[in-house]
Write a protein that holds these residues in place. Structure first.
Motif, PDB file in Angstrom:
ATOM      1  N   VAL A 144       0.847  -1.207   0.000  1.00 13.72           N
ATOM      2  CA  VAL A 144       0.000   0.000   0.000  1.00 13.72           C
ATOM      3  C   VAL A 144       0.878   1.251   0.000  1.00 13.72           C
ATOM      4  O   VAL A 144       0.642   2.186  -0.783  1.00 13.72           O
ATOM      5  CB  VAL A 144      -0.960  -0.006   1.214  1.00 13.72           C
ATOM      6  N   MET A 145       1.908   1.262   0.856  1.00 10.79           N
ATOM      7  CA  MET A 145       2.740   2.466   0.940  1.00 10.79           C
ATOM      8  C   MET A 145       3.509   2.697  -0.362  1.00 10.79           C
ATOM      9  O   MET A 145       3.700   3.829  -0.794  1.00 10.79           O
ATOM     10  CB  MET A 145       3.686   2.406   2.143  1.00 10.79           C
ATOM     11  N   GLU A 146       3.908   1.603  -1.010  1.00  6.23           N
ATOM     12  CA  GLU A 146       4.612   1.756  -2.280  1.00  6.23           C
ATOM     13  C   GLU A 146       3.681   2.364  -3.334  1.00  6.23           C
ATOM     14  O   GLU A 146       4.065   3.276  -4.072  1.00  6.23           O
ATOM     15  CB  GLU A 146       5.110   0.387  -2.737  1.00  6.23           C
ATOM     16  N   ARG A 147       2.438   1.857  -3.370  1.00  8.27           N
ATOM     17  CA  ARG A 147       1.479   2.390  -4.347  1.00  8.27           C
ATOM     18  C   ARG A 147       1.109   3.839  -4.019  1.00  8.27           C
ATOM     19  O   ARG A 147       0.972   4.673  -4.921  1.00  8.27           O
ATOM     20  CB  ARG A 147       0.224   1.515  -4.400  1.00  8.27           C
ATOM     21  N   LEU A 148       0.956   4.142  -2.721  1.00 11.90           N
ATOM     22  CA  LEU A 148       0.619   5.529  -2.349  1.00 11.90           C
ATOM     23  C   LEU A 148       1.754   6.472  -2.738  1.00 11.90           C
ATOM     24  O   LEU A 148       1.533   7.595  -3.196  1.00 11.90           O
ATOM     25  CB  LEU A 148       0.318   5.634  -0.847  1.00 11.90           C
ATOM     26  N   LYS A 149       2.974   5.984  -2.573  1.00 17.25           N
ATOM     27  CA  LYS A 149       4.131   6.799  -2.943  1.00 17.25           C
ATOM     28  C   LYS A 149       4.143   7.052  -4.451  1.00 17.25           C
ATOM     29  O   LYS A 149       4.378   8.173  -4.910  1.00 17.25           O
ATOM     30  CB  LYS A 149       5.405   6.051  -2.520  1.00 17.25           C
ATOM     31  N   GLU A 150       3.847   6.003  -5.180  1.00 16.67           N
ATOM     32  CA  GLU A 150       3.836   6.116  -6.645  1.00 16.67           C
ATOM     33  C   GLU A 150       2.876   7.203  -7.131  1.00 16.67           C
ATOM     34  O   GLU A 150       3.140   7.875  -8.121  1.00 16.67           O
ATOM     35  CB  GLU A 150       3.359   4.772  -7.217  1.00 16.67           C
ATOM     36  N   VAL A 151       1.742   7.336  -6.435  1.00 15.55           N
ATOM     37  CA  VAL A 151       0.760   8.340  -6.864  1.00 15.55           C
ATOM     38  C   VAL A 151       0.885   9.635  -6.062  1.00 15.55           C
ATOM     39  O   VAL A 151       0.025  10.515  -6.146  1.00 15.55           O
ATOM     40  CB  VAL A 151      -0.694   7.790  -6.802  1.00 15.55           C
ATOM     41  N   GLY A 152       1.938   9.738  -5.258  1.00 17.37           N
ATOM     42  CA  GLY A 152       2.211  10.977  -4.532  1.00 17.37           C
ATOM     43  C   GLY A 152       1.307  11.213  -3.338  1.00 17.37           C
ATOM     44  O   GLY A 152       1.010  12.360  -2.984  1.00 17.37           O
ATOM     45  N   GLY A 173      -7.823   6.345  -5.747  1.00 18.53           N
ATOM     46  CA  GLY A 173      -8.546   5.300  -6.487  1.00 18.53           C
ATOM     47  C   GLY A 173      -7.614   4.551  -7.422  1.00 18.53           C
ATOM     48  O   GLY A 173      -7.724   3.331  -7.607  1.00 18.53           O
ATOM     49  N   PHE A 174      -6.685   5.282  -8.004  1.00 17.31           N
ATOM     50  CA  PHE A 174      -5.705   4.661  -8.907  1.00 17.31           C
ATOM     51  C   PHE A 174      -4.800   3.706  -8.115  1.00 17.31           C
ATOM     52  O   PHE A 174      -4.583   2.555  -8.518  1.00 17.31           O
ATOM     53  CB  PHE A 174      -4.892   5.769  -9.589  1.00 17.31           C
ATOM     54  N   ALA A 175      -4.328   4.168  -6.951  1.00 15.81           N
ATOM     55  CA  ALA A 175      -3.480   3.304  -6.111  1.00 15.81           C
ATOM     56  C   ALA A 175      -4.251   2.040  -5.734  1.00 15.81           C
ATOM     57  O   ALA A 175      -3.713   0.930  -5.794  1.00 15.81           O
ATOM     58  CB  ALA A 175      -3.040   4.059  -4.851  1.00 15.81           C
ATOM     59  N   ARG A 176      -5.531   2.208  -5.385  1.00 12.51           N
ATOM     60  CA  ARG A 176      -6.337   1.031  -5.017  1.00 12.51           C
ATOM     61  C   ARG A 176      -6.512   0.095  -6.218  1.00 12.51           C
ATOM     62  O   ARG A 176      -6.486  -1.130  -6.073  1.00 12.51           O
ATOM     63  CB  ARG A 176      -7.701   1.455  -4.471  1.00 12.51           C
TER      64      ARG A 176
END
Ligand SMILES: Nc1ncnc2c1ncn2[C@@H]1O[C@H](COP(=O)(O)OP(=O)(O)OP(=O)(O)O)[C@@H](O)[C@H]1O
Length: 274
Positions: A144-152, A173-176
């Protein structure tokens, strides 16, 4: 993805096929799709193929069937006739269990991000992992943290959806949509309700993540700038059919009257109001 390769006219300008096997062969094929709601015929013989690892943008006037097409692709709507093939499987010929398994290979970004209002951003993004996997919380946190980081959005993990802006909701929504590592990502008007700067920032995020993940992306949009920025291929839909399909560079230079009218936003031309 190398932005220079965007808008190319053949798959050989796309990045090399990743070693995990994703992106080989046909990804999604919609053939001769018909769908009516009551007496209203929405899909009228729509045929379209989606090339692996490419971003295909679906353009078209309002009410012409773009969202209905996405719902058919993900198996939420059943065609009256015609077929939807995902990774070579006709999704309405397989059993419900297999259809559910195929659905898990999709990530979907709905217009408003479709976040659960009662959960913070972190829990929203963790939701598919908690629902569909047995991963321990520590691993879920890592993903989750990696995806949240990816989308800022790593600093917004504890915020509630009503505390963040429209653009942030879409990025959440994109990260999810990405946490289950989908091979196909569907975006239903990712830019709706965003100002031009936020639209541009979101498009940058889409391009960056696509460059890293190399999934097959399908983007429904009204926004010509979005289409110009992200597309490898463009399909123009009108009255439940594809009236133009081509590589992005060709589409934006095309003399096709449907394309010219849509890009110019002209009221005069083959795209009528009905
Ligand atoms: N479940 C449904 N029941 C009845 N009519 C529906 C249903 N889903 C879609 N429609 C109708 O089908 C038509 C196409 O809808 P769709 O949402 O695909 O349009 P669209 O091209 O995505 O439009 P927009 O760009 O405005 O979002 C619309 O007239 C819509 O009202």
């Amino acid at each position: 993805m190398d932005p220079q390769s965007r808008g190319g006219d053949s798959t050989d300008v796309l990045p090399a096929v990743p070693q995990d096997g994703r992106g080989t062969g046909a990804v999604a094929k919609v053939r001769d799709l018909y769908k009516a709601f009551g007496s209203f015929q929405v899909m009228r013989g729509l045929t379209l193929e989606f090339k692996p690892r490419a971003i295909t943008t679906i353009l078209g006037p309002s009410g012409t069937g773009k969202s209905v097409l996405l719902k058919h692709m993900v198996g939420l709507l059943e065609p009256d006739s015609g077929t939807v093939e995902i990774f070579g499987e006709d999704i309405w010929k397989v059993r419900e269990r297999e259809r559910a398994a195929l659905r898990k290979r999709f990530g979907v970004l709905f217009q408003d991000g479709a976040l659960f209002g009662s959960m913070n951003v972190y829990d929203n993004v963790a939701f598919p992992l908690r629902k569909h996997t047995d991963l321990p919380e520590a691993e879920i946190r890592e993903i989750v943290m990696e995806r949240l980081k990816e989308v800022g959005l790593e600093a917004a993990e504890k915020k509630a959806p009503n505390e963040i802006s429209g653009g942030m909701k879409k990025r959440a929504g994109f990260a999810r949509a990405l946490v289950l590592n989908p091979e196909i990502v569907l975006f239903d008007e990712p830019d709706s309700g965003l100002d031009p700067v936020r639209t541009s920032l979101l498009n940058d995020v889409i391009l960056k993540v696509h460059g890293d993940d190399k999934g097959t992306y399908v983007v429904v949009t009204h926004d010509i700038r979005t289409a110009r920025k992200v597309s490898d291929y463009v399909g123009l839909i009108w009255q439940g059919r594809v009236v133009y399909y081509g590589a992005a560079d060709d589409a934006f230079a095309s003399d096709d009257p449907f394309v010219r009218q849509f890009l110019a936003g002209d009221s005069v031309g083959p795209l009528g109001m009905d």
